[in-house]
Design a protein around this motif. Structure first.
Motif, mmCIF file in Angstrom:
data_model
loop_
_atom_site.group_PDB
_atom_site.id
_atom_site.type_symbol
_atom_site.label_atom_id
_atom_site.label_comp_id
_atom_site.label_asym_id
_atom_site.label_seq_id
_atom_site.Cartn_x
_atom_site.Cartn_y
_atom_site.Cartn_z
ATOM 1 N N ASP A 108 0.803 -1.225 0.000
ATOM 2 C CA ASP A 108 0.000 0.000 0.000
ATOM 3 C C ASP A 108 0.835 1.275 0.000
ATOM 4 O OD1 ASP A 108 0.873 -0.540 2.589
ATOM 5 O OD2 ASP A 108 -1.061 -0.195 3.544
ATOM 6 N N VAL A 109 2.011 1.243 0.619
ATOM 7 C CA VAL A 109 2.862 2.444 0.601
ATOM 8 C C VAL A 109 3.478 2.637 -0.782
ATOM 9 C CG1 VAL A 109 4.842 3.611 1.648
ATOM 10 C CG2 VAL A 109 3.301 2.260 3.076
ATOM 11 N N ASN A 110 3.859 1.541 -1.443
ATOM 12 C CA ASN A 110 4.332 1.646 -2.827
ATOM 13 C C ASN A 110 3.266 2.279 -3.713
ATOM 14 O OD1 ASN A 110 6.824 0.467 -2.372
ATOM 15 N ND2 ASN A 110 6.174 -1.577 -2.978
ATOM 16 N N VAL A 111 2.037 1.832 -3.520
ATOM 17 C CA VAL A 111 0.919 2.349 -4.315
ATOM 18 C C VAL A 111 0.679 3.833 -4.010
ATOM 19 C CG1 VAL A 111 -1.576 2.165 -4.597
ATOM 20 C CG2 VAL A 111 -0.161 0.117 -4.715
ATOM 21 N N ALA A 112 0.781 4.217 -2.734
ATOM 22 C CA ALA A 112 0.643 5.631 -2.368
ATOM 23 C C ALA A 112 1.757 6.460 -3.003
ATOM 24 C CB ALA A 112 0.662 5.790 -0.855
ATOM 25 N N GLY A 113 2.960 5.902 -3.086
ATOM 26 C CA GLY A 113 4.056 6.593 -3.757
ATOM 27 C C GLY A 113 3.750 6.847 -5.223
ATOM 28 N N LEU A 114 3.136 5.865 -5.889
ATOM 29 C CA LEU A 114 2.714 6.064 -7.280
ATOM 30 C C LEU A 114 1.644 7.152 -7.367
ATOM 31 C CD1 LEU A 114 2.404 2.523 -8.896
ATOM 32 C CD2 LEU A 114 4.163 4.247 -9.294
ATOM 33 N N THR A 137 0.845 5.340 11.731
ATOM 34 C CA THR A 137 0.969 4.429 12.867
ATOM 35 C C THR A 137 2.337 3.775 12.865
ATOM 36 O OG1 THR A 137 -1.405 3.999 12.773
ATOM 37 C CG2 THR A 137 -0.059 2.434 14.007
ATOM 38 N N GLY A 138 2.802 3.401 11.663
ATOM 39 C CA GLY A 138 4.144 2.858 11.481
ATOM 40 C C GLY A 138 4.936 3.728 10.517
ATOM 41 N N LEU A 139 6.006 3.171 9.980
ATOM 42 C CA LEU A 139 6.859 3.875 9.022
ATOM 43 C C LEU A 139 7.040 2.998 7.795
ATOM 44 C CD1 LEU A 139 8.859 6.204 8.275
ATOM 45 C CD2 LEU A 139 10.637 4.875 9.441
ATOM 46 N N GLY A 140 6.551 3.471 6.658
ATOM 47 C CA GLY A 140 6.690 2.727 5.409
ATOM 48 C C GLY A 140 7.462 3.531 4.391
ATOM 49 N N GLY A 141 7.917 2.864 3.352
ATOM 50 C CA GLY A 141 8.667 3.556 2.314
ATOM 51 C C GLY A 141 8.392 2.984 0.943
ATOM 52 N N ALA A 142 8.585 3.806 -0.069
ATOM 53 C CA ALA A 142 8.462 3.383 -1.459
ATOM 54 C C ALA A 142 9.547 4.070 -2.264
ATOM 55 C CB ALA A 142 7.089 3.727 -2.016
ATOM 56 N N ILE A 143 10.155 3.333 -3.173
ATOM 57 C CA ILE A 143 11.186 3.877 -4.057
ATOM 58 C C ILE A 143 10.576 3.965 -5.450
ATOM 59 C CG2 ILE A 143 13.540 3.619 -4.912
ATOM 60 C CD1 ILE A 143 13.891 1.550 -2.560
ATOM 61 N N GLY A 173 7.482 -5.823 15.905
ATOM 62 C CA GLY A 173 6.584 -6.909 15.534
ATOM 63 C C GLY A 173 7.136 -7.801 14.441
ATOM 64 N N CYS A 174 8.115 -7.290 13.679
ATOM 65 C CA CYS A 174 8.704 -8.090 12.597
ATOM 66 C C CYS A 174 9.683 -9.129 13.126
ATOM 67 C CB CYS A 174 9.403 -7.182 11.590
ATOM 68 S SG CYS A 174 10.990 -6.522 12.164
ATOM 69 N N GLY A 175 10.036 -9.039 14.435
ATOM 70 C CA GLY A 175 10.970 -9.997 15.027
ATOM 71 C C GLY A 175 12.357 -9.444 15.267
ATOM 72 N N LYS A 176 12.668 -8.277 14.683
ATOM 73 C CA LYS A 176 13.983 -7.666 14.897
ATOM 74 C C LYS A 176 13.931 -6.704 16.086
ATOM 75 C CE LYS A 176 14.912 -5.943 10.743
ATOM 76 N NZ LYS A 176 13.753 -6.207 9.863
ATOM 77 N N MET A 177 15.080 -6.184 16.435
ATOM 78 C CA MET A 177 15.195 -5.221 17.533
ATOM 79 C C MET A 177 15.660 -3.886 16.961
ATOM 80 S SD MET A 177 14.521 -7.269 20.099
ATOM 81 C CE MET A 177 15.093 -6.508 21.616
ATOM 82 N N GLY A 178 15.049 -2.799 17.455
ATOM 83 C CA GLY A 178 15.534 -1.461 17.120
ATOM 84 C C GLY A 178 15.164 -0.964 15.744
ATOM 85 N N CYS A 179 14.059 -1.480 15.166
ATOM 86 C CA CYS A 179 13.648 -1.023 13.836
ATOM 87 C C CYS A 179 13.277 0.463 13.861
ATOM 88 C CB CYS A 179 12.460 -1.828 13.341
ATOM 89 S SG CYS A 179 12.856 -3.503 12.817
ATOM 90 N N ALA A 180 13.472 1.118 12.716
ATOM 91 C CA ALA A 180 13.253 2.564 12.628
ATOM 92 C C ALA A 180 11.829 2.953 12.998
ATOM 93 C CB ALA A 180 13.584 3.052 11.216
ATOM 94 N N GLU A 181 10.842 2.131 12.651
ATOM 95 C CA GLU A 181 9.465 2.543 12.912
ATOM 96 C C GLU A 181 9.109 2.538 14.396
ATOM 97 O OE1 GLU A 181 6.512 0.338 10.844
ATOM 98 O OE2 GLU A 181 6.290 -1.157 12.426
ATOM 99 N N LYS A 182 9.936 1.905 15.231
ATOM 100 C CA LYS A 182 9.716 1.977 16.674
ATOM 101 C C LYS A 182 10.077 3.355 17.224
ATOM 102 C CE LYS A 182 8.366 -0.941 18.655
ATOM 103 N NZ LYS A 182 6.957 -1.374 18.847
ATOM 104 N N TYR A 183 10.793 4.154 16.415
ATOM 105 C CA TYR A 183 11.265 5.469 16.855
ATOM 106 C C TYR A 183 10.733 6.604 15.978
ATOM 107 C CZ TYR A 183 14.396 2.400 19.370
ATOM 108 O OH TYR A 183 14.885 1.396 20.180
ATOM 109 N N VAL A 184 10.333 6.272 14.750
ATOM 110 C CA VAL A 184 9.845 7.279 13.807
ATOM 111 C C VAL A 184 8.464 6.843 13.322
ATOM 112 C CG1 VAL A 184 10.297 8.522 11.664
ATOM 113 C CG2 VAL A 184 12.211 7.777 13.090
ATOM 114 N N SER A 185 7.429 7.235 14.050
ATOM 115 C CA SER A 185 6.054 6.846 13.717
ATOM 116 C C SER A 185 5.114 7.532 14.694
ATOM 117 C CB SER A 185 5.878 5.318 13.827
ATOM 118 O OG SER A 185 6.128 4.880 15.156
ATOM 119 N N GLY A 186 3.818 7.460 14.392
ATOM 120 C CA GLY A 186 2.828 7.970 15.325
ATOM 121 C C GLY A 186 2.838 7.186 16.630
ATOM 122 N N THR A 187 3.101 5.877 16.542
ATOM 123 C CA THR A 187 3.206 5.050 17.740
ATOM 124 C C THR A 187 4.342 5.532 18.622
ATOM 125 O OG1 THR A 187 2.339 3.156 16.504
ATOM 126 C CG2 THR A 187 3.484 2.689 18.561
#
Length: 302
Positions: A108-114, A137-143, A173-187
């Motif tokens: 959906d973020v790719n589509v919003a980028g389009l 709520t989170g942090l998404g990206g599209a190139i 929630g993806c299973g990793k630690m310290g992801c960017a969206e834990k620090y850059v998001s509405g959450t």
């Protein structure tokens, strides 16, 4: 000929016929089902609704969905813990069996980028190569490169929210630690707001920041420093013409623009980070999805 664009959001599924000029016609909305796979028959019903409409000659449909999506098979290969039952869903196969027209799906973020690409083109301010950051709520990206999504080998390119900003940081929630969206998001902003008071939320924090409350300014500047780090890394990785900030928090950046620019300068960089705030609009997803369907190479899908 027209295309159907569908944007599946957390609350509503938005669908519309979109003409070749990017104009939205006949928009309808349906509530998004709580169990993710239940959205599939909703998508089929919406597309069939337009196929039966005598006014439109529908050639294809495009859909923006959450998660990492294999662009060839249409399988959900990555999904957060907020989408129960979504991982592994064979969306492409289901839609191919149920519908007589080609349907293209993507994140959906790719589509919003389009959609942002089309919007900027229509107002005479085109950006040909950019990274679209969706901060909600989170942090998404599209190139986006010349109106095409750079998907990567498995459809995971642009998952900027799941790049690691702080090794051994907060669990994601993806299973990793310290992801960017834990620090850059509405959450993340809501978490910062709790340092003001237990009942404070992100919008109140932004109001306090606007009034130059000292603690709110400190917290927002920490948020912007993390965002600035992400943006400088994006500049180094992709060298985009522009970084465009969209999503639910995008309008707040009019308030934070001066501080973000100062922080970007203080972090230091070889090339200037050129950034802007997205035009967005509630129809950006359906516009981008329709454009996706018109530019897809359907012969490559299976």
């Amino acid at each position: 000929m027209h295309a159907v664009g569908i944007d599946v959001g957390g609350t509503n599924v938005r669908a519309a016929v979109v003409d070749k000029n990017g104009q939205v016609l006949d928009l309808i909305k349906e509530p998004t089902p709580a169990f993710a796979p239940d959205v599939l028959p909703v998508l089929v019903n919406l597309i069939n609704h337009y196929l039966k409409h005598e006014k439109y000659d529908i050639s294809a449909a495009g859909i923006g969905l959450s998660g990492v999506i294999d662009p060839i098979t249409g399988v959900i290969t990555g999904a957060g813990d907020t989408m129960p039952g979504w991982l592994g869903t064979e969306v492409g196969k289901y839609l191919k069996e149920k519908l007589p027209i080609p349907v293209t799906i993507d994140n959906d973020v790719n589509v919003a980028g389009l959609g942002e690409f089309i919007n900027r083109k229509l107002i005479g301010d085109p950006v040909h190569q950019f990274v679209y950051l969706s901060i909600g709520t989170g942090l998404g990206g599209a190139i986006i490169h010349n109106g095409r999504i750079i998907s990567g080998n498995n459809g995971g390119a642009g998952e900027i929210g799941h790049s690691i900003l702080y090794p051994d940081g907060l669990a994601c929630g993806c299973g990793k630690m310290g992801c960017a969206e834990k620090y850059v998001s509405g959450t993340a902003l809501n978490r910062f707001a709790k340092e003001i008071s237990s009942d404070c939320h992100s919008y109140e924090l932004l109001k306090l920041y606007q009034s130059r409350d000292a603690k709110a300014v400190r917290l927002i500047r920490q948020f912007l420093r993390d965002l600035g780090t992400v943006m400088i890394n994006i500049q180094a990785y992709f060298d985009p013409e522009e970084i465009i900030i969209g999503g639910g928090l995008s309008s707040a950046f009019y308030l934070m623009k001066a501080d973000l620019n100062r922080i970007l300068s203080s972090l230091g960089h070889q090339q200037e980070v050129n950034w802007s705030i997205a035009a967005d609009g509630e129809n950006i997803g359906v516009i981008g999805a329709a454009y996706l369907s018109e530019t897809a190479d359907h012969s490559q899908m299976r």
